[in-house]
Design a protein around this motif. Structure first.
Motif, short mmCIF file in Angstrom:
data_model
loop_
_atom_site.label_atom_id
_atom_site.label_comp_id
_atom_site.label_asym_id
_atom_site.label_seq_id
_atom_site.Cartn_x
_atom_site.Cartn_y
_atom_site.Cartn_z
N SER A 28 -25.96 30.78 16.36
CA SER A 28 -25.53 31.31 17.43
C SER A 28 -24.42 30.84 18.09
N LYS A 29 -23.28 31.86 18.08
CA LYS A 29 -21.97 31.22 18.77
C LYS A 29 -22.13 31.01 20.29
N THR A 30 -23.14 31.79 20.76
CA THR A 30 -23.24 31.69 22.12
C THR A 30 -23.94 30.31 22.51
N THR A 31 -24.89 30.12 21.89
CA THR A 31 -25.68 28.67 21.96
C THR A 31 -24.77 27.54 21.88
N CYS A 32 -23.80 27.67 20.51
CA CYS A 32 -22.87 26.75 20.19
C CYS A 32 -21.84 26.29 21.60
N ALA A 33 -21.35 27.48 21.86
CA ALA A 33 -20.75 27.37 23.13
C ALA A 33 -21.16 27.00 24.43
N TYR A 34 -22.44 27.21 24.43
CA TYR A 34 -23.18 26.76 25.87
C TYR A 34 -23.28 25.18 25.61
N ALA A 36 -21.42 22.99 23.88
CA ALA A 36 -20.17 22.64 23.79
C ALA A 36 -19.82 22.49 25.41
N ALA A 37 -19.98 23.50 26.26
CA ALA A 37 -19.59 23.30 27.54
C ALA A 37 -20.55 22.29 28.33
N CYS A 38 -21.79 22.15 28.03
CA CYS A 38 -22.58 21.10 28.66
C CYS A 38 -22.04 19.95 28.22
N GLY A 42 -20.56 16.58 30.86
CA GLY A 42 -21.38 15.43 30.62
C GLY A 42 -22.62 15.69 31.01
N ARG A 43 -23.15 16.70 30.53
CA ARG A 43 -24.78 17.13 30.73
C ARG A 43 -25.75 17.04 29.60
N VAL A 44 -24.98 16.32 28.40
CA VAL A 44 -25.71 16.15 27.11
C VAL A 44 -26.19 14.55 27.31
N VAL A 45 -27.64 14.60 26.93
CA VAL A 45 -27.94 13.26 26.72
C VAL A 45 -28.74 13.13 25.00
N ASN A 46 -27.96 12.39 24.41
CA ASN A 46 -28.39 11.82 23.06
C ASN A 46 -29.42 10.99 23.02
N VAL A 47 -30.48 11.41 22.84
CA VAL A 47 -31.75 10.47 22.70
C VAL A 47 -31.58 9.28 21.51
N SER A 48 -31.35 9.75 20.29
CA SER A 48 -31.16 9.12 19.29
C SER A 48 -30.05 9.21 18.52
N ASP A 61 -35.35 18.89 39.94
CA ASP A 61 -35.39 19.64 41.18
C ASP A 61 -34.23 20.08 42.06
N LYS A 62 -32.91 19.23 41.78
CA LYS A 62 -31.82 19.75 42.63
C LYS A 62 -31.10 21.13 41.83
N GLY A 63 -31.31 21.24 40.62
CA GLY A 63 -30.89 22.60 40.21
C GLY A 63 -29.88 21.90 38.94
N GLU A 64 -29.51 20.69 38.57
CA GLU A 64 -28.84 20.20 37.75
C GLU A 64 -29.59 20.56 36.37
N ILE A 65 -28.61 20.93 35.32
CA ILE A 65 -29.17 21.27 34.16
C ILE A 65 -28.63 19.98 33.35
N THR A 66 -29.75 19.60 32.26
CA THR A 66 -29.26 18.47 31.27
C THR A 66 -29.73 18.95 30.03
N VAL A 67 -29.28 18.64 29.00
CA VAL A 67 -29.60 18.88 27.65
C VAL A 67 -30.02 17.55 26.74
N TYR A 68 -31.12 17.28 26.40
CA TYR A 68 -31.39 16.25 25.62
C TYR A 68 -31.48 16.49 24.24
#
Length: 90
Positions: A28-34, A36-38, A42-48, A61-68
């Protein structure tokens, strides 16, 4: 309770918004755009550094979004989360 995402990364179960398969959801282009925005925020954490198989969207709890981004498949992560739910039942 916590969910192990790989390497030394664990997240709180109550922070998980969704667990997504990297192959199917990034069509999905929407997911890819989301994602990319994250990444740009600086909201993306690459675990491996291995081939990514899934990503987990979390809100703190503070409402901050993180993508792992994880090398563990979404189905395995889902099974782990259900296993934890079954353990916590009285």
């Amino acid at each position: 309770m916590y969910l192990h995402l790989g390497q030394d990364t664990v997240i709180k179960m109550n922070e998980i918004i969704g667990i997504f398969d990297m192959d199917t959801s990034t069509l999905s282009k929407t997911t890819c755009a989301y994602l990319a925005a994250c990444e740009k925020k600086g909201r993306v954490v690459n675990v491996s550094m291995e081939l990514p198989k899934s990503f987990v969207l979390c809100r703190s709890d503070k409402g901050e979004i993180t993508v792992y981004i994880s090398q563990i498949s979404s189905s395995t992560l889902l099974k782990r989360s259900r296993f934890i739910d079954n353990i916590s039942l009285p």
